[in-house]
Write an enzyme that holds these catalytic residues in place. Sequence first.
Site, short mmCIF file in Angstrom:
data_model
loop_
_atom_site.label_atom_id
_atom_site.label_comp_id
_atom_site.label_asym_id
_atom_site.label_seq_id
_atom_site.Cartn_x
_atom_site.Cartn_y
_atom_site.Cartn_z
N HIS A 1 0.82 -1.21 0.00
CA HIS A 1 0.00 0.00 0.00
C HIS A 1 0.85 1.26 0.00
CE1 HIS A 1 -4.19 -1.65 1.16
NE2 HIS A 1 -3.49 -2.56 0.50
N HIS B 1 -2.14 -12.25 -2.49
CA HIS B 1 -3.15 -13.02 -1.77
C HIS B 1 -2.71 -14.45 -1.47
CE1 HIS B 1 -6.49 -10.08 -3.32
NE2 HIS B 1 -5.66 -9.53 -2.47
#
Length: 719
Positions: free
Chosen positions: A94, A262
Site C-alpha cells: 500500500h 493473496h
Amino acid sequence: MDSAAKCPVPHGANSTASQVPTKWWPKALNLDILHQHDTKINPLGQDFDYREELKKLDVDALKKDMHDLMKDSQAWWPADWGHYGGLMIRMAWHSAGSYRTTDGRGGAGTGNQRFAPLNSWPDNANLDKARRLLWPIKKKYGNKVSWADLMILAGNIAYESMGLKTFGFAFGRADIWHPETDIYWGSETQWLAPSENRYRNLDDASTLDSPLAATHMGLIYVNPEGVNGKSDPLKTAAHIRETFARMAMNDEETVALTAGGHTVGKAHGNGDASNNGPEPEGADIVEQGLGWQNHKTRSVGRDTVTSGIEGAWTTNPTKWDNGYFYLLFKYQWELTHSPAGASQWQPIGIAEEDKPVDVEDSSIRTMPMMTDADMAMIMDPEYRKISERFRDDQDYFSEVFARAWFKLTHRDMGPKVRYIGPDVPAEDLIWQDPIPAGSPKFDVAAAKAKIEASGLSVSELVSTAWDSARTFRGSDLRGGANGARIRLEPQRSWVGNEPERLNKVLAVLEPIAAEVGASVADIIVLAGGVGVEKAAKAAGFNIEVPFAPGRGDATQEHTDVESFAVLEPLHDAYRNWLKDDYAVTPEELMLDRTQLMGLTAPEATVLLGGMRVIGTNHGGSKHGVLTEREGALTNDFFVNLTDMNLVWEPAGENLYKMRDRSNGQVKYSATRVDLVFGSNSILRSYAEVYAQDDSKEKFVHDFVAAWVKVMNSDRFDLN
C-alpha cells in the site's frame, strides 16, 4: 465574562489554516504547492545526505533483525499464525501502490504513508500497527535507514521469510517530513464515496478522471467487494485492468500481483466494524497516533476487524506456494458475507484439509475466501488464461511475481543510477528508462563555436533545449534532457515539441555532436545555453551559462513508447501554450507543471518572464512578449506588466490586450498565465522585484540559475 468566546489562542474555526486567503477567496491561486517540504522543517538539517548516511548501514545486520521481527509476535498486536509477513507485505504494497503513471505522484519513495491523508485512508486501516512494530528497528538503526526504505524492505523480507526468491531490493528513498498536500487524490469529501464521483461513465473504466488510478477516495486500487460494493467480477475486472494500467502494470503483472499478494496473509472482518474507533488523524490524544482502536470488544488475533472481509485466500497463508490458484480453480465459489457484513466468496464443499487453520489455534480449521477481484482472475477471459499458466507453472509464476513486485516497489525511484545497496539487480529494465553512459570529455569550446555559427536562432536553440528538459517529473524522477529522447518516438512527434522546428534543429545539432564526439543530449543542452548567452549579450550582459557534460543518448530500443506517452506535455505556460481547454485554469496547470519540475515560485517567475522576451512561445505566438526587443534577455516583461500607464482588457477566450491609457492604442496581447504575475499578490511581489531599475543584472543571473537547474534536473550524478 465568557472567557472561551474571547480565547486569544487561534483554534478550531479560528485556526491559522482557516484564515488562509483561499478560505475567503476560493478562486485565488494557491501557491502552496510550490512551497512543499521546505528544508526548515527537516529535523535532520539541511546538510544531511541520506545517500552518504546509507554507506554506514550494516545491511546484513538489518536484514537479520527484519527476519527475526517476522516471527516475534507482540501481545499488543499478535501476529497471525505467529508471522507478521502478511501485515508487512500489505504495508509495503500500500505504500508503493499509490503510485500512478499519469503524473508520477504517489508511491513509496518518500515514506508518505506516515502522514495524512494516507495514514488514515480506510484501505490503510491497521497499517499503523505495522509501522509501530518496525519502530524498534528504526530506533536502532536511526538515520542510516529511512522509513521509506524500511517499509519496502519489510515487504521484501516478509516474502523471503515465507519462501519467495525476490528479484532484488534497492535503498535510496529519502523521507519527507510533511504531508504531500500537492497530490490530488480526488474531489470527494467522503471516504469510499460512490465511484460515480470520479467516472464520466462507470460502465467504461477508461473514463476514470485523470490523474486518478483508484476507484474510490481512500482506496489504493479497486473495491474488493465489487464496483461500488456490488459484486460483478467481470465489471470488476475492467476496473482492475484500468487501475493497474495506470500503475504501469500489464495484464500478466496484474494477475501476478493479485495472486502473489493473496498467496500469503489474510483479510480481517471477524467482528463488528462499528466498534473500531477513529482513524489515526481523528483519534484521541491518548491513542498516541494509533487509529481504529476497539475498546469495546476483543480486537486482536481472530477478532481483528480491518477491511471487514474475513479469511485467508490459501490453505497455508505463511508459505509461498501455489495455494491461491489451487483453491481458486479446484472449487466452485458462492457469494456470501463476512461476520462484519462485507461481500465475499466462499468455496462450495471444500475439503477439511484445504481449509486454513485459525490464526490463534491450529486445531481449528476456518473457511477460506475470495474477493470480487480474485474471482475476476478466473472469470475475465484474458486474466483466466494467465491464471491457468501460473497454476500450471509455479516457477514461472514466482519469477513473474518477483519481477512485478520489484517494479511495484521501485517504480517511482527513477533511473537505476539512484539505486543503492548489495541487492540491486544487475539487469537493466526498460521501465527504468535506461540511458547509456555519456562522454564527459569533449571540446566544449569547439562545440559552442559550431553552434554559434550554425545559423539557428536564439528561439530555436532555447526552445529545443527547454522542450528536451521540461519533461522531467520530480514525482517519479522520469523524463528530462538526459538521453535526448526528444529525438526519438514518441517525443519527436509530440505537438508540444513543434516537430517541424524540432527536426530542423536536430538536423543541425546531431552532426555537430558527431563531429566533436559528444552526445546529442549534451549538445542540445549546450545549444540552449548558447542561446541564453546570446540573448543576455543582446541585453548588454556578457555571461557564461554553466554546463556540465556527461549526458548519454538513449536508443529507440530502450524507450518504451507507451510508457513515455504519459509524459507528453498538454500545456506549457513557459512557452505560452495550451493543447486543449481544461476544467482548471491555465495558471493552475502552470503550478502543477512547475511543482513537478521542482521549481520554486521565484524561479517560475524569472523563467517565464525570460522565456517570453527571448521569444520562445509555441508556434511563434506574440502573446505575453511584452517587449520591443524580442530575443534579448531583458526584464521588459515585468517592467511592462507593472506599468500603470498601461491597462488590460479581455479580448477573447484566454486572451487579453494591453492598451496605452494615453491614446487607447493596443500595445501587447497576453494570456492568463501572463497576467497572473501581475494579479496574484505573491507573484506580483516577485514580478516587482524584477521590474525594478536596479534588477536588470539580477534578473539575468537569476534566470541563468533557474535555467541551469531545469537543464540539470535529471543529472543525478550532479545532484
